[in-house]
Design a protein around this motif. Structure first.
Motif, PDB file in Angstrom:
ATOM      1  N   ASN A 102      40.479  71.973  62.141  1.00 24.14           N
ATOM      2  CA  ASN A 102      41.637  71.090  62.060  1.00 24.14           C
ATOM      3  C   ASN A 102      42.349  71.234  60.720  1.00 24.14           C
ATOM      4  O   ASN A 102      43.565  71.346  60.661  1.00 24.14           O
ATOM      5  CB  ASN A 102      41.197  69.635  62.239  1.00 24.14           C
ATOM      6  CG  ASN A 102      41.440  69.142  63.646  1.00 24.14           C
ATOM      7  OD1 ASN A 102      42.573  68.908  64.026  1.00 24.14           O
ATOM      8  ND2 ASN A 102      40.383  69.004  64.415  1.00 24.14           N
ATOM      9  N   VAL A 103      41.548  71.234  59.639  1.00 16.36           N
ATOM     10  CA  VAL A 103      42.157  71.334  58.312  1.00 16.36           C
ATOM     11  C   VAL A 103      42.729  72.740  58.099  1.00 16.36           C
ATOM     12  O   VAL A 103      43.769  72.921  57.464  1.00 16.36           O
ATOM     13  CB  VAL A 103      41.120  70.984  57.216  1.00 16.36           C
ATOM     14  CG1 VAL A 103      41.747  71.100  55.837  1.00 16.36           C
ATOM     15  CG2 VAL A 103      40.600  69.567  57.425  1.00 16.36           C
ATOM     16  N   ALA A 104      42.067  73.730  58.677  1.00 16.68           N
ATOM     17  CA  ALA A 104      42.541  75.104  58.517  1.00 16.68           C
ATOM     18  C   ALA A 104      43.782  75.385  59.366  1.00 16.68           C
ATOM     19  O   ALA A 104      44.514  76.343  59.096  1.00 16.68           O
ATOM     20  CB  ALA A 104      41.431  76.083  58.894  1.00 16.68           C
ATOM     21  N   PHE A 105      44.015  74.531  60.379  1.00 20.69           N
ATOM     22  CA  PHE A 105      45.096  74.811  61.342  1.00 20.69           C
ATOM     23  C   PHE A 105      46.458  75.071  60.695  1.00 20.69           C
ATOM     24  O   PHE A 105      47.057  76.122  60.927  1.00 20.69           O
ATOM     25  CB  PHE A 105      45.168  73.654  62.347  1.00 20.69           C
ATOM     26  CG  PHE A 105      46.264  73.777  63.353  1.00 20.69           C
ATOM     27  CD1 PHE A 105      46.077  74.529  64.505  1.00 20.69           C
ATOM     28  CD2 PHE A 105      47.484  73.153  63.167  1.00 20.69           C
ATOM     29  CE1 PHE A 105      47.088  74.662  65.434  1.00 20.69           C
ATOM     30  CE2 PHE A 105      48.501  73.278  64.089  1.00 20.69           C
ATOM     31  CZ  PHE A 105      48.299  74.035  65.228  1.00 20.69           C
ATOM     32  N   PRO A 106      46.973  74.139  59.858  1.00 17.62           N
ATOM     33  CA  PRO A 106      48.300  74.415  59.278  1.00 17.62           C
ATOM     34  C   PRO A 106      48.302  75.659  58.391  1.00 17.62           C
ATOM     35  O   PRO A 106      49.297  76.375  58.349  1.00 17.62           O
ATOM     36  CB  PRO A 106      48.627  73.159  58.468  1.00 17.62           C
ATOM     37  CG  PRO A 106      47.383  72.366  58.383  1.00 17.62           C
ATOM     38  CD  PRO A 106      46.475  72.814  59.476  1.00 17.62           C
ATOM     39  N   ILE A 107      47.176  75.916  57.710  1.00 17.13           N
ATOM     40  CA  ILE A 107      47.133  77.094  56.825  1.00 17.13           C
ATOM     41  C   ILE A 107      47.195  78.367  57.670  1.00 17.13           C
ATOM     42  O   ILE A 107      47.936  79.294  57.373  1.00 17.13           O
ATOM     43  CB  ILE A 107      45.840  77.093  55.980  1.00 17.13           C
ATOM     44  CG1 ILE A 107      45.635  75.729  55.315  1.00 17.13           C
ATOM     45  CG2 ILE A 107      45.889  78.189  54.938  1.00 17.13           C
ATOM     46  CD1 ILE A 107      44.346  75.609  54.534  1.00 17.13           C
ATOM     47  N   MET A 121      40.242  76.941  50.481  1.00 17.20           N
ATOM     48  CA  MET A 121      41.246  75.868  50.503  1.00 17.20           C
ATOM     49  C   MET A 121      40.742  74.680  51.308  1.00 17.20           C
ATOM     50  O   MET A 121      40.867  73.528  50.892  1.00 17.20           O
ATOM     51  CB  MET A 121      42.554  76.384  51.115  1.00 17.20           C
ATOM     52  CG  MET A 121      43.299  77.354  50.228  1.00 17.20           C
ATOM     53  SD  MET A 121      44.673  78.131  51.114  1.00 17.20           S
ATOM     54  CE  MET A 121      45.898  76.823  51.047  1.00 17.20           C
ATOM     55  N   VAL A 122      40.169  74.974  52.492  1.00 23.01           N
ATOM     56  CA  VAL A 122      39.710  73.895  53.359  1.00 23.01           C
ATOM     57  C   VAL A 122      38.620  73.086  52.656  1.00 23.01           C
ATOM     58  O   VAL A 122      38.644  71.852  52.663  1.00 23.01           O
ATOM     59  CB  VAL A 122      39.195  74.461  54.704  1.00 23.01           C
ATOM     60  CG1 VAL A 122      38.542  73.372  55.518  1.00 23.01           C
ATOM     61  CG2 VAL A 122      40.327  75.099  55.473  1.00 23.01           C
ATOM     62  N   ARG A 148      40.539  59.334  59.808  1.00 24.74           N
ATOM     63  CA  ARG A 148      41.784  59.227  59.053  1.00 24.74           C
ATOM     64  C   ARG A 148      41.706  60.045  57.766  1.00 24.74           C
ATOM     65  O   ARG A 148      42.686  60.657  57.349  1.00 24.74           O
ATOM     66  CB  ARG A 148      42.068  57.758  58.761  1.00 24.74           C
ATOM     67  CG  ARG A 148      43.538  57.458  58.880  1.00 24.74           C
ATOM     68  CD  ARG A 148      43.817  55.996  58.956  1.00 24.74           C
ATOM     69  NE  ARG A 148      43.545  55.440  60.282  1.00 24.74           N
ATOM     70  CZ  ARG A 148      43.811  54.184  60.593  1.00 24.74           C
ATOM     71  NH1 ARG A 148      44.339  53.380  59.708  1.00 24.74           N
ATOM     72  NH2 ARG A 148      43.563  53.728  61.805  1.00 24.74           N
ATOM     73  N   ARG A 149      40.522  60.053  57.147  1.00 22.47           N
ATOM     74  CA  ARG A 149      40.385  60.860  55.928  1.00 22.47           C
ATOM     75  C   ARG A 149      40.461  62.352  56.253  1.00 22.47           C
ATOM     76  O   ARG A 149      41.064  63.128  55.513  1.00 22.47           O
ATOM     77  CB  ARG A 149      39.056  60.545  55.248  1.00 22.47           C
ATOM     78  CG  ARG A 149      39.151  59.324  54.358  1.00 22.47           C
ATOM     79  CD  ARG A 149      37.827  58.625  54.233  1.00 22.47           C
ATOM     80  NE  ARG A 149      36.835  59.399  53.497  1.00 22.47           N
ATOM     81  CZ  ARG A 149      35.554  59.051  53.409  1.00 22.47           C
ATOM     82  NH1 ARG A 149      35.131  57.964  54.033  1.00 22.47           N
ATOM     83  NH2 ARG A 149      34.710  59.770  52.725  1.00 22.47           N
ATOM     84  N   ARG A 154      43.884  67.352  56.289  1.00 28.38           N
ATOM     85  CA  ARG A 154      44.754  68.293  56.998  1.00 28.38           C
ATOM     86  C   ARG A 154      46.198  68.143  56.533  1.00 28.38           C
ATOM     87  O   ARG A 154      46.924  69.128  56.386  1.00 28.38           O
ATOM     88  CB  ARG A 154      44.645  68.050  58.500  1.00 28.38           C
ATOM     89  CG  ARG A 154      45.346  69.094  59.329  1.00 28.38           C
ATOM     90  CD  ARG A 154      45.193  68.821  60.808  1.00 28.38           C
ATOM     91  NE  ARG A 154      45.842  67.585  61.192  1.00 28.38           N
ATOM     92  CZ  ARG A 154      45.855  67.099  62.431  1.00 28.38           C
ATOM     93  NH1 ARG A 154      45.233  67.747  63.400  1.00 28.38           N
ATOM     94  NH2 ARG A 154      46.476  65.978  62.716  1.00 28.38           N
ATOM     95  N   ALA A 155      46.601  66.875  56.282  1.00 27.38           N
ATOM     96  CA  ALA A 155      47.988  66.635  55.892  1.00 27.38           C
ATOM     97  C   ALA A 155      48.313  67.249  54.526  1.00 27.38           C
ATOM     98  O   ALA A 155      49.452  67.636  54.275  1.00 27.38           O
ATOM     99  CB  ALA A 155      48.272  65.133  55.881  1.00 27.38           C
ATOM    100  N   ILE A 156      47.302  67.341  53.646  1.00 27.52           N
ATOM    101  CA  ILE A 156      47.582  67.903  52.317  1.00 27.52           C
ATOM    102  C   ILE A 156      47.202  69.372  52.235  1.00 27.52           C
ATOM    103  O   ILE A 156      47.252  69.973  51.162  1.00 27.52           O
ATOM    104  CB  ILE A 156      46.858  67.112  51.197  1.00 27.52           C
ATOM    105  CG1 ILE A 156      45.360  67.083  51.453  1.00 27.52           C
ATOM    106  CG2 ILE A 156      47.431  65.717  51.068  1.00 27.52           C
ATOM    107  CD1 ILE A 156      44.548  66.562  50.287  1.00 27.52           C
TER     108      ILE A 156
END
Lengths: 267, 260
Positions: A102-107, A121-122, A148-149, A154-156
């Motif tokens: 999920n966190v890697a998705f935007p990257i 990064m993740v 939420r955290r 992921r948002a940052i």
């Protein structure tokens, strides 16, 4: 570079016949935490969607870095969105991916970085929200506060300029509420973000915001630093801040006179 | 009274046409884009597995049984005329022209179509689609497009498998059980089935059905009211609407292909 990142000018937005915002203006300072408070149901989330370009206003401008978001074409809008991110109330984690993915998705979507750099990064982002150990969990296995955290990580992920929080404190226990309050403030300072927090949790918001707008009845009814607001003359603002059940915002939903309705039975 | 009814009729028609418009816009947004094989191919592969491979079992079992029933029913009638030799063509032609494409499409709507609708509806309800959009990733291209292509590619293949298994099922009952000559079963089939007329037309049919069913399923999910009730309604509508559409289009296609 001007001090104002987001400049909303004379915004009018309607849903069907219902007016949500009527000629409303507000500015969000670069590098500050700006809060938007107001009773539920006045379209605070709608405002974030307007800023993100998911909805189009009837009238008015929404300038981010001088770009008028509603006027952008699809390509430029998607480019502009890469510089902002939004934390949804539900977190909106992709349920078919682990926290890590999920966190890697935007990257992965927006860069062509090799996997070992993405991993770095993740892990950094997860460390910032305290969830490095939870990277292999699926979103369904997280508690509400953790989800939420994770969504915040992921948002940052791509270091946005602007981050919008939609009701970040809603439904959180006191501990995770405290964690999120701390995170919003510390991330804002550490990453040089501009944060917009939409909420009706008065105490939490007042403790972290640099500037607060109180929105009700389709417009801004009060604004200022938290100290200025506490001394605000408007009865409506005071009712909201003190949490009184009756006042300018009535306890009763609009209805015909009570006695007339009761008497109808007797007829 | 009559005015009210007319008004309702008008409202419903407008809503239907608006729905079709939204469905077209959705498909257009999903498909009209520069191809990015590096990103889309893995997504397509995953959906081919979810939509196609996971539907295999129900297709195999249904195909086998429908072929067996066809042979049994066909044999009782054909044997009255001493025409048991024609059992092969009967089973093959029924499956190739009609049952293969149609039953596969109906099963596909129930198995994969409803799953697609529910999945996308839930993604919408949990703000995953919105979230994706705010991450500057177009959900139409990331979510809708790979699922659409997976449906369009896998259904004709499933229909072919269905037909092949059905013909084997017919052999099992007709030849192995009822005693029709095996050579006759195959040679009569070979003599009576035309590649262009029968096989290709069947494939064209199932390609059309694939497009219809997948499109309806994706649109119903994407357009669903994001509540639990809305998603359940959308899922039902997917199965009902796509089944009816398949049967309607089947009649039209049959009339065009075999009518004249």
């Amino acid at each position: 570079m001007s001090d104002i990142l987001v400049d909303i000018q004379h915004l009018t937005f309607k849903r069907g016949d219902r007016v949500i915002y009527d000629d409303m203006s507000m500015q969000f300072q670069r590098g500050k935490v700006t809060a938007i408070m107001g009773p539920s149901g006045i379209g605070k989330t709608t405002l974030l969607r307007l800023i993100g370009g998911q909805l189009k206003p009837e009238q008015g401008k929404i300038l981010i870095n001088g770009q008028d978001i509603p006027q952008l074409n699809r390509k430029d809008l998607y480019k502009a969105r890469q510089k902002m991110s939004m934390l949804f109330q539900s977190g909106a984690m992709f349920s078919d991916m682990s926290v890590y993915d999920n966190v890697a998705f935007p990257i992965r979507e927006h860069t062509r970085l090799p996997e070992d750099i993405i991993r770095l990064m993740v892990l950094m982002k997860l460390e910032a929200v305290g969830l490095r150990g939870a990277r292999d969990l699926m979103p369904a296995e997280l508690s509400g506060g953790m989800a939420r955290r994770a969504a915040l990580a992921r948002a940052i992920a791509l270091d946005p300029q602007l981050i919008m929080y939609d009701e970040p404190f809603a439904g959180q226990d006191p501990i995770s509420m405290g964690v999120i309050v701390r995170l919003i403030r510390s991330l804002n300072n550490a990453l040089g973000l501009t944060s917009v927090v939409v909420s009706h949790d008065v105490n939490e918001v007042m403790s972290i915001a640099d500037y607060v707008y109180v929105v009700a009845e389709q417009k801004v009814i009060g604004q200022g630093t938290p100290e200025e607001l506490r001394a605000h003359p408007s009865a409506l603002v005071q009712q909201f801040l003190q949490g009184e059940s009756d006042g300018p915002v009535p306890f009763h939903f609009k209805a015909a006179s009570y006695s007339t309705e009761l008497m109808e039975l007797a007829k | 009274m009559i005015v009210d009814k007319l008004q309702q009729l008008g409202q419903k028609s407008i809503a239907k046409i608006q729905g079709m418009g939204r469905a077209t816009v959705m498909l257009f947004g999903a498909l009209v884009a520069w191809p990015t094989p590096r990103k889309s191919f893995p997504l397509l592969l995953k959906q081919l597995y979810v939509v196609g491979v996971l539907s295999l079992l129900i297709i195999l079992v249904s195909g086998l049984f429908i072929g067996m029933v066809l042979a049994l029913q066909g044999y009782t009638v054909l044997s009255k005329f001493g025409a048991e030799q024609m059992l092969g063509p009967l089973v093959a032609l029924s499956l190739l022209r009609e049952l293969g494409p149609v039953v596969t499409a109906l099963l596909f709507a129930g198995r994969a179509g409803s799953a697609l609708t529910a999945e996308i509806g839930l993604m919408k309800a949990t703000e995953q689609l919105s979230g994706m959009e705010m991450m500057a990733v177009d959900p139409l291209r990331r979510i809708i497009a790979p699922r659409f292509w997976a449906g369009v590619i896998s259904m004709p293949l499933l229909a072919m498998i269905f037909t092949a298994v059905g013909i084997l099922g017919g052999h099992l009952v007709g030849v192995d059980w009822l005693g029709v000559d095996s050579g006759g079963y195959w040679s009569a089939m070979q003599a009576n089935v035309d590649f262009q007329q029968d096989i290709m037309n069947g494939v064209i049919k199932s390609a059309v059905f694939a497009l219809i069913v997948t499109w309806i399923a994706l649109h119903k999910g994407f357009d669903a009211v994001p509540t639990s009730e809305g998603i359940s309604q959308a899922t039902t509508q997917t199965v009902v609407t796509s089944s009816l559409a398949v049967l309607g289009f089947d009649f039209i296609l049959t009339a065009v292909m075999f009518g004249g």
